[in-house]
Design a protein around this motif. Structure first.
Motif, mmCIF file in Angstrom:
data_model
loop_
_atom_site.group_PDB
_atom_site.id
_atom_site.type_symbol
_atom_site.label_atom_id
_atom_site.label_comp_id
_atom_site.label_asym_id
_atom_site.label_seq_id
_atom_site.Cartn_x
_atom_site.Cartn_y
_atom_site.Cartn_z
ATOM 1 N N ALA A 103 -5.110 65.718 34.037
ATOM 2 C CA ALA A 103 -5.417 64.406 34.157
ATOM 3 C C ALA A 103 -5.650 63.817 32.536
ATOM 4 O O ALA A 103 -6.579 64.572 31.959
ATOM 5 C CB ALA A 103 -6.540 64.170 35.058
ATOM 6 N N GLN A 104 -5.177 62.889 32.140
ATOM 7 C CA GLN A 104 -5.548 62.269 30.823
ATOM 8 C C GLN A 104 -5.904 61.068 30.861
ATOM 9 O O GLN A 104 -5.893 60.310 31.927
ATOM 10 C CB GLN A 104 -4.029 62.284 30.146
ATOM 11 C CG GLN A 104 -3.214 63.433 29.881
ATOM 12 C CD GLN A 104 -3.864 64.111 28.546
ATOM 13 O OE1 GLN A 104 -4.344 63.587 27.766
ATOM 14 N NE2 GLN A 104 -3.429 65.353 28.362
ATOM 15 N N ASP A 105 -6.606 60.650 29.822
ATOM 16 C CA ASP A 105 -7.382 59.277 29.719
ATOM 17 C C ASP A 105 -6.478 58.219 29.554
ATOM 18 O O ASP A 105 -6.929 56.933 29.805
ATOM 19 C CB ASP A 105 -8.364 59.249 28.824
ATOM 20 C CG ASP A 105 -9.586 59.931 29.592
ATOM 21 O OD1 ASP A 105 -9.775 60.201 30.587
ATOM 22 O OD2 ASP A 105 -10.640 60.587 28.751
ATOM 23 N N ASN A 106 -5.266 58.178 28.700
ATOM 24 C CA ASN A 106 -4.529 57.073 28.492
ATOM 25 C C ASN A 106 -3.161 57.193 28.950
ATOM 26 O O ASN A 106 -2.357 57.543 28.474
ATOM 27 C CB ASN A 106 -4.624 57.150 26.773
ATOM 28 C CG ASN A 106 -3.929 55.634 26.505
ATOM 29 O OD1 ASN A 106 -3.328 54.882 27.213
ATOM 30 N ND2 ASN A 106 -4.522 55.266 25.268
ATOM 31 N N LEU A 107 -3.219 56.560 30.274
ATOM 32 C CA LEU A 107 -1.812 56.809 30.837
ATOM 33 C C LEU A 107 -0.562 55.966 30.181
ATOM 34 O O LEU A 107 0.464 56.571 30.117
ATOM 35 C CB LEU A 107 -2.030 56.088 32.404
ATOM 36 C CG LEU A 107 -0.591 55.900 33.036
ATOM 37 C CD1 LEU A 107 -0.081 57.429 33.476
ATOM 38 C CD2 LEU A 107 -0.795 55.079 34.297
ATOM 39 N N GLU A 108 -0.901 54.799 29.423
ATOM 40 C CA GLU A 108 0.007 54.171 28.895
ATOM 41 C C GLU A 108 0.520 55.051 27.651
ATOM 42 O O GLU A 108 1.831 55.086 27.340
ATOM 43 C CB GLU A 108 -0.720 52.927 28.462
ATOM 44 C CG GLU A 108 0.278 51.518 28.118
ATOM 45 C CD GLU A 108 0.983 51.067 29.229
ATOM 46 O OE1 GLU A 108 0.555 51.306 30.368
ATOM 47 O OE2 GLU A 108 2.097 50.494 28.990
ATOM 48 N N ALA A 109 -0.363 55.610 27.040
ATOM 49 C CA ALA A 109 -0.006 56.317 25.754
ATOM 50 C C ALA A 109 0.899 57.414 26.288
ATOM 51 O O ALA A 109 2.007 57.667 25.669
ATOM 52 C CB ALA A 109 -0.995 56.783 24.984
ATOM 53 N N GLN A 110 0.640 58.023 27.442
ATOM 54 C CA GLN A 110 1.601 59.148 28.010
ATOM 55 C C GLN A 110 2.706 58.582 28.194
ATOM 56 O O GLN A 110 4.025 59.260 27.949
ATOM 57 C CB GLN A 110 1.028 59.649 29.228
ATOM 58 C CG GLN A 110 -0.451 60.404 28.857
ATOM 59 C CD GLN A 110 -0.312 61.471 27.957
ATOM 60 O OE1 GLN A 110 0.668 62.428 28.074
ATOM 61 N NE2 GLN A 110 -1.255 61.744 27.091
ATOM 62 N N ARG A 111 3.142 57.483 28.669
ATOM 63 C CA ARG A 111 4.179 56.899 29.367
ATOM 64 C C ARG A 111 5.083 56.398 28.172
ATOM 65 O O ARG A 111 6.449 56.853 28.010
ATOM 66 C CB ARG A 111 4.076 55.655 29.960
ATOM 67 C CG ARG A 111 3.273 55.829 31.398
ATOM 68 C CD ARG A 111 4.010 54.744 32.466
ATOM 69 N NE ARG A 111 3.567 55.200 33.867
ATOM 70 C CZ ARG A 111 4.286 55.847 34.651
ATOM 71 N NH1 ARG A 111 5.486 56.591 34.126
ATOM 72 N NH2 ARG A 111 3.918 56.447 35.703
ATOM 73 N N TRP A 112 4.565 56.155 26.896
ATOM 74 C CA TRP A 112 5.374 56.060 25.634
ATOM 75 C C TRP A 112 5.789 57.150 25.054
ATOM 76 O O TRP A 112 6.766 57.516 24.659
ATOM 77 C CB TRP A 112 4.576 55.098 24.777
ATOM 78 C CG TRP A 112 4.399 53.850 24.871
ATOM 79 C CD1 TRP A 112 3.370 53.009 25.407
ATOM 80 C CD2 TRP A 112 5.486 52.770 24.384
ATOM 81 N NE1 TRP A 112 3.527 51.612 25.306
ATOM 82 C CE2 TRP A 112 4.999 51.540 24.609
ATOM 83 C CE3 TRP A 112 6.710 52.833 23.835
ATOM 84 C CZ2 TRP A 112 5.548 50.216 24.536
ATOM 85 C CZ3 TRP A 112 7.294 51.519 23.394
ATOM 86 C CH2 TRP A 112 6.889 50.366 23.790
ATOM 87 N N HIS A 113 5.002 58.464 25.262
ATOM 88 C CA HIS A 113 5.581 59.718 24.992
ATOM 89 C C HIS A 113 6.693 59.947 25.681
ATOM 90 O O HIS A 113 7.508 60.658 25.120
ATOM 91 C CB HIS A 113 4.549 60.790 25.147
ATOM 92 C CG HIS A 113 3.204 60.658 23.830
ATOM 93 N ND1 HIS A 113 2.369 59.935 23.894
ATOM 94 C CD2 HIS A 113 3.282 61.667 22.891
ATOM 95 C CE1 HIS A 113 1.845 60.186 22.587
ATOM 96 N NE2 HIS A 113 2.234 61.498 22.099
ATOM 97 N N LYS A 114 6.701 59.596 26.851
ATOM 98 C CA LYS A 114 7.865 60.219 27.787
ATOM 99 C C LYS A 114 9.050 59.600 27.286
ATOM 100 O O LYS A 114 10.296 60.137 27.560
ATOM 101 C CB LYS A 114 7.521 60.008 29.224
ATOM 102 C CG LYS A 114 8.616 60.428 30.273
ATOM 103 C CD LYS A 114 8.652 61.973 30.482
ATOM 104 C CE LYS A 114 9.783 62.277 31.470
ATOM 105 N NZ LYS A 114 9.573 61.776 32.940
ATOM 106 N N LEU A 115 8.942 58.333 26.846
ATOM 107 C CA LEU A 115 10.092 57.279 26.634
ATOM 108 C C LEU A 115 10.812 57.932 25.468
ATOM 109 O O LEU A 115 12.027 57.658 25.329
ATOM 110 C CB LEU A 115 9.669 55.965 26.172
ATOM 111 C CG LEU A 115 9.322 55.233 27.401
ATOM 112 C CD1 LEU A 115 8.676 53.743 26.772
ATOM 113 C CD2 LEU A 115 10.215 54.950 28.367
ATOM 114 N N VAL A 116 9.994 58.824 24.437
ATOM 115 C CA VAL A 116 10.558 59.307 23.259
ATOM 116 C C VAL A 116 11.724 60.187 23.639
ATOM 117 O O VAL A 116 12.932 60.391 22.936
ATOM 118 C CB VAL A 116 9.618 59.983 22.548
ATOM 119 C CG1 VAL A 116 10.212 61.015 21.427
ATOM 120 C CG2 VAL A 116 8.396 59.196 22.149
#
Lengths: 322, 322
Positions: free
Chosen positions: B181-194
């Motif tokens: 579990a991470q605190d910043n879901l949105e940041a994780q989603r941008w990472h996945k987009l890469v």
């Protein structure tokens, strides 16, 4: 180039693809002294001549002079290069026998950087470039279907148009070609790219679509405009101003062309060479060399390049199977 | 959400595609109380259960509980959404019967903007998003081939991960899923987009190629990097820092994946919905809304959109012929 251009020049046309046949037929029909140099289909061309169909005309040139080597033709006053830039290597041996001291060499090739290799062979002083706004297709040896005869703009390589360039334009006009000589060939070439880069390119990358399908797709139409804007910006860095209304005009003209298959798409689908470097590669490199941002044009270049490589690999595999 | 997450939660999984079957099989095998909601293949799933093959494991769950409607399942402690965002309309009637006051709703959907429509239905407070780094494919009803089990990152929608999100992560870990579990879901989603934006997108646009072919092409590989850089820049404008080494890592990982068919390419080629808006459209719109330049990503979006429209038109024409 002090001697005047002769009234009845000896003309060599290199290549009997769509453009060579179309302009050649017009020149022959106008009574000019035309000598065709071809690699293949010589017998068929000699037997059947040339047949051109436009929306308003049928031009037939039954007897034409066709040759298999430049030496048989010998020195001419005007050499018209109607082969693709991708076949330029052969010009090194083809051109020299066709030259007199003041022979004009007119290239009909598309894109940027097409005059330079020819100038390397014949010297820069005699090179004239043509930009052909035309839609035509060779359907059989010597047979051309022309959906859109359009016009031709010619210009001297690296210099304003001189007397000889004007004389070549007049010769073509006498043969029924809407032709005018302009002072800035390079600027004209950038103008031509405004249509060629998006429409020839996207037609290939979008899976082989005609221009009517392309502009009916909202995203692709907007993308075509963005690509045009990149070209306008890059051209401006070289001092060539392309107006906003010229960009708009491209869409109006395209809308009138109906289900048009851009020439690069035809080449791509028929397994022929595509002017990848001349239409996309060189413009991208020149734009980047002056700091113009052309991310979409570069992306298009890479995508076409990959599609071509994939097509060539598939053709090779097919040939091996035979 | 004051009540603690139960030790043996009642779990609903919506959808029995590759992800639903993969995570579902793991949870069933771990002894969890799992209830599958499916649209089709109910009889086959009940008769045969689930079979998952990974490079190192074979997981078989013979007896599973399969339902045709959410009402039959009733309220759960955890709802896992394993359908595509393109099928979200159905969630409006599916989700309400599955909810208790403190039910956690975990969506495995890809891309940006996938939590919002779910939050609109169930309220934002219970929504948890998952980013699945996984390569798997459903080969038959209930049968999944997993080439790359990878890991799962989950996070609470719009907030740092709380106790309940941590409990969901722990539950998945107990079932053998590498989950944190991470605190910043949105940041994780941008990472996945890469990874997703270039590889899923270019695989489609370049004519249906696997990732090994993609990175073997010099232009496409460079283009993939440029696309990644656009995402990094856009993410930065939202305060999400993506490191240069993360970008490099994508190419290293991809090189190890071999002839991998990205999930969007599989969807495209099998005639299924593609997460066009979630992976490309929404990131482009968000980037542009904060003034980030994403010309290549936008171009890719338009190209995929056109290819999808052409594919759908072809499928329609084929269906009419039958």
């Amino acid at each position: 180039m002090s001697t005047p251009f002769p009234d009845k020049p000896r003309i060599a046309i290199i290549g009997a693809g769509a453009l060579g046949c179309y302009y050649g037929a017009r020149l022959v029909k106008a009574g000019e002294d035309v000598h065709f140099l071809v690699r293949s289909n010589r017998a068929a061309l000699m037997a059947q001549g040339l047949k051109v169909k436009t929306p308003t005309e049928r031009i037939s040139a039954r007897k034409i002079q066709v040759y298999g080597s430049a030496n048989e033709i010998g020195p001419c006053d005007l050499v018209i290069i109607a082969t693709k830039a991708t076949a330029n290597e052969a010009l090194k041996s083809i051109l020299p026998p066709l030259l007199k001291p003041d022979t004009a060499v007119l290239t009909l090739q598309n894109g940027l950087g097409v005059e330079e290799p020819i100038a390397d062979i014949v010297g820069p002083g005699r090179v004239v470039g043509a930009i052909c706004y035309i839609g035509c297709m060779r359907t059989a040896p010597g047979v051309v279907s022309c959906s859109f005869p359009g016009l031709m703009t010619i210009g001297k390589f690296g210099k304003p148009a001189g007397e000889r360039t004007q004389a070549v334009a007049a010769l073509l006009r006498r043969a029924g070609v809407k032709c005018n000589a302009q002072d800035n060939l390079e600027a004209q070439r950038w103008h031509k790219l405004v249509w060629n880069v998006p429409f020839n390119g996207l037609a290939i990358v979008a899976g082989g679509i005609t221009t009517d399908v392309l502009i009916a797709d909202e995203g692709l139409k907007l993308l075509a405009r963005r690509l045009m804007e990149e070209i306008v910006e890059a051209a401006a860095k070289f001092g060539h101003e392309i107006s906003r209304s010229f960009v708009d005009l491209q869409f109006e003209r395209t809308a009138m062309m109906g289900a048009y298959r851009p020439s690069s798409l035809i080449d791509f689908e028929e397994g022929r060479d595509v002017e990848l470097e001349e239409i996309w590669g060189e413009p991208v490199r020149r734009a980047k060399s002056v700091g113009a941002a052309v991310p979409r044009m570069e992306m298009l270049y890479w995508l076409i390049k990959q599609r071509l490589a994939a097509r060539n690999a598939a053709l090779k595999a097919k040939a091996r199977k035979r």
